[in-house]
Structures are given as structure tokens and as C-alpha cells.
Scaffold this motif. Structure first.
Motif, PDB file in Angstrom:
ATOM      1  N   VAL A  65      -1.271   9.978  -2.870  1.00 13.76           N
ATOM      2  CA  VAL A  65      -0.220   9.116  -3.407  1.00 13.76           C
ATOM      3  C   VAL A  65      -0.509   7.666  -3.037  1.00 13.76           C
ATOM      4  O   VAL A  65      -0.396   6.761  -3.871  1.00 13.76           O
ATOM      5  CB  VAL A  65       1.175   9.537  -2.894  1.00 13.76           C
ATOM      6  CG1 VAL A  65       2.243   8.536  -3.308  1.00 13.76           C
ATOM      7  CG2 VAL A  65       1.524  10.931  -3.391  1.00 13.76           C
ATOM      8  N   LYS A  66      -0.903   7.433  -1.793  1.00 14.65           N
ATOM      9  CA  LYS A  66      -1.230   6.071  -1.358  1.00 14.65           C
ATOM     10  C   LYS A  66      -2.384   5.506  -2.176  1.00 14.65           C
ATOM     11  O   LYS A  66      -2.360   4.339  -2.567  1.00 14.65           O
ATOM     12  CB  LYS A  66      -1.560   6.055   0.131  1.00 14.65           C
ATOM     13  CG  LYS A  66      -0.349   6.220   1.010  1.00 14.65           C
ATOM     14  CD  LYS A  66      -0.709   6.197   2.485  1.00 14.65           C
ATOM     15  CE  LYS A  66       0.530   6.351   3.337  1.00 14.65           C
ATOM     16  NZ  LYS A  66       0.215   6.378   4.769  1.00 14.65           N
ATOM     17  N   GLU A  67      -3.407   6.336  -2.428  1.00 17.41           N
ATOM     18  CA  GLU A  67      -4.527   5.893  -3.266  1.00 17.41           C
ATOM     19  C   GLU A  67      -4.065   5.561  -4.682  1.00 17.41           C
ATOM     20  O   GLU A  67      -4.504   4.579  -5.273  1.00 17.41           O
ATOM     21  CB  GLU A  67      -5.609   6.975  -3.336  1.00 17.41           C
ATOM     22  CG  GLU A  67      -6.389   7.166  -2.070  1.00 17.41           C
ATOM     23  CD  GLU A  67      -7.334   8.361  -2.132  1.00 17.41           C
ATOM     24  OE1 GLU A  67      -7.473   8.983  -3.220  1.00 17.41           O
ATOM     25  OE2 GLU A  67      -7.938   8.677  -1.101  1.00 17.41           O
ATOM     26  N   ALA A  68      -3.176   6.379  -5.210  1.00 17.52           N
ATOM     27  CA  ALA A  68      -2.668   6.171  -6.570  1.00 17.52           C
ATOM     28  C   ALA A  68      -1.859   4.877  -6.664  1.00 17.52           C
ATOM     29  O   ALA A  68      -1.822   4.247  -7.725  1.00 17.52           O
ATOM     30  CB  ALA A  68      -1.812   7.357  -6.999  1.00 17.52           C
ATOM     31  N   MET A  69      -1.223   4.494  -5.573  1.00 19.83           N
ATOM     32  CA  MET A  69      -0.362   3.315  -5.598  1.00 19.83           C
ATOM     33  C   MET A  69      -1.122   2.005  -5.405  1.00 19.83           C
ATOM     34  O   MET A  69      -0.513   0.936  -5.441  1.00 19.83           O
ATOM     35  CB  MET A  69       0.761   3.463  -4.568  1.00 19.83           C
ATOM     36  CG  MET A  69       1.701   4.589  -4.917  1.00 19.83           C
ATOM     37  SD  MET A  69       3.122   4.706  -3.857  1.00 19.83           S
ATOM     38  CE  MET A  69       4.344   3.888  -4.866  1.00 19.83           C
ATOM     39  N   VAL A  70      -2.437   2.097  -5.248  1.00 16.12           N
ATOM     40  CA  VAL A  70      -3.240   0.887  -5.109  1.00 16.12           C
ATOM     41  C   VAL A  70      -3.664   0.442  -6.509  1.00 16.12           C
ATOM     42  O   VAL A  70      -4.723   0.783  -7.004  1.00 16.12           O
ATOM     43  CB  VAL A  70      -4.484   1.129  -4.227  1.00 16.12           C
ATOM     44  CG1 VAL A  70      -5.335  -0.120  -4.135  1.00 16.12           C
ATOM     45  CG2 VAL A  70      -4.066   1.598  -2.845  1.00 16.12           C
ATOM     46  N   ALA A  71      -2.773  -0.288  -7.141  1.00 16.31           N
ATOM     47  CA  ALA A  71      -3.025  -0.859  -8.466  1.00 16.31           C
ATOM     48  C   ALA A  71      -2.013  -1.964  -8.691  1.00 16.31           C
ATOM     49  O   ALA A  71      -0.926  -1.956  -8.116  1.00 16.31           O
ATOM     50  CB  ALA A  71      -2.914   0.211  -9.546  1.00 16.31           C
ATOM     51  N   ASP A  72      -2.369  -2.916  -9.530  1.00 19.33           N
ATOM     52  CA  ASP A  72      -1.459  -4.014  -9.821  1.00 19.33           C
ATOM     53  C   ASP A  72      -0.441  -3.644 -10.889  1.00 19.33           C
ATOM     54  O   ASP A  72       0.648  -4.198 -10.930  1.00 19.33           O
ATOM     55  CB  ASP A  72      -2.251  -5.248 -10.291  1.00 19.33           C
ATOM     56  CG  ASP A  72      -3.101  -5.828  -9.177  1.00 19.33           C
ATOM     57  OD1 ASP A  72      -2.710  -5.690  -8.000  1.00 19.33           O
ATOM     58  OD2 ASP A  72      -4.159  -6.412  -9.479  1.00 19.33           O
ATOM     59  N   ASP A  73      -0.809  -2.726 -11.739  1.00 20.62           N
ATOM     60  CA  ASP A  73       0.010  -2.381 -12.895  1.00 20.62           C
ATOM     61  C   ASP A  73       0.869  -1.148 -12.610  1.00 20.62           C
ATOM     62  O   ASP A  73       0.331  -0.071 -12.335  1.00 20.62           O
ATOM     63  CB  ASP A  73      -0.922  -2.124 -14.075  1.00 20.62           C
ATOM     64  CG  ASP A  73      -0.200  -1.721 -15.331  1.00 20.62           C
ATOM     65  OD1 ASP A  73       0.972  -2.097 -15.489  1.00 20.62           O
ATOM     66  OD2 ASP A  73      -0.812  -1.025 -16.158  1.00 20.62           O
ATOM     67  N   PRO A  74       2.188  -1.266 -12.661  1.00 19.68           N
ATOM     68  CA  PRO A  74       3.058  -0.112 -12.410  1.00 19.68           C
ATOM     69  C   PRO A  74       2.793   1.066 -13.356  1.00 19.68           C
ATOM     70  O   PRO A  74       2.939   2.216 -12.972  1.00 19.68           O
ATOM     71  CB  PRO A  74       4.472  -0.662 -12.612  1.00 19.68           C
ATOM     72  CG  PRO A  74       4.350  -2.126 -12.417  1.00 19.68           C
ATOM     73  CD  PRO A  74       2.967  -2.489 -12.870  1.00 19.68           C
TER      74      PRO A  74
END
Length: 102
Positions: A65-74
Motif C-alpha cells: 500500500v505504501k508503495e502504491a501511494m508513492v505517486a503524484d496523481d491520486p
């Protein structure tokens, strides 16, 4: 990996209960991911605590989940999380099916 219709239906039904929503696409995994990503995006904006509780309840691995949340675009984040949720639910449905057959 192709999943049997019973596995996909089982996973979809469980997701409908967990997210308290109806009419998730039953056999089309791409459509399911799209719809679930919309739901996740809504929760990201409106109720992050509920989303985190659902992820815990489904048992999605925290580091993923933490890896998935590393992005600028929601939207990208929502798509990644939806994929993780579906993958985990399909795996759980396979396990349930395997033990029912014994």
C-alpha cells in the motif's frame, strides 16, 4: 492468470460487502478494477480512515500500500490500490474454493 468464474464472482461479492456497494462488474476484471478505483479515489478524498480500515480488513500488505501511494496523481494511487485489493481478494477466493473442494 485466468480465474474461474466462481473465483471472480466470490471475490466480487466479498468486495461488495466490504465496501458496502452494489453492482460491481461480476466477470470483467478490467471493469471491476475501473469501478473499484473510482470508489478508492472517492475514499482517498473523503474518508481516508475508512479506506485504511478496509485495506486492513482485506489484509492488503502494508508495504505494498505504501508503495502504491508513492505517486503524484491520486488517480494513479487509486488504480494501484484497486489492483492490490482485487489481487488479494482473488487469492483469498482461490483459497476458500480449494478448501471447499476437500
Amino acid at each position: 492468470m485466468p480465474y474461474s468464474p466462481a473465483i471472480v464472482t466470490s471475490a466480487t461479492n466479498h468486495l461488495q460487502r466490504v465496501f458496502d456497494i452494489e453492482n460491481l462488474p461480476g466477470q470483467d476484471l478490467e471493469a471491476l478494477q475501473y469501478k473499484l478505483a473510482r470508489v478508492v479515489l472517492h475514499l482517498l478524498h473523503s474518508d481516508l480512515n475508512r479506506l485504511l480500515h478496509i485495506l486492513y480488513r482485506i489484509d492488503v500488505e502494508e508495504h505494498k500500500v505504501k508503495e502504491a501511494m508513492v505517486a503524484d496523481d491520486p488517480e494513479t494511487i487509486a488504480e494501484r490500490i484497486a489492483r492490490l485489493i482485487i489481487k488479494r481478494e482473488l487469492r483469498k477466493a482461490e483459497i476458500r474454493d480449494r478448501y471447499r473442494q476437500r
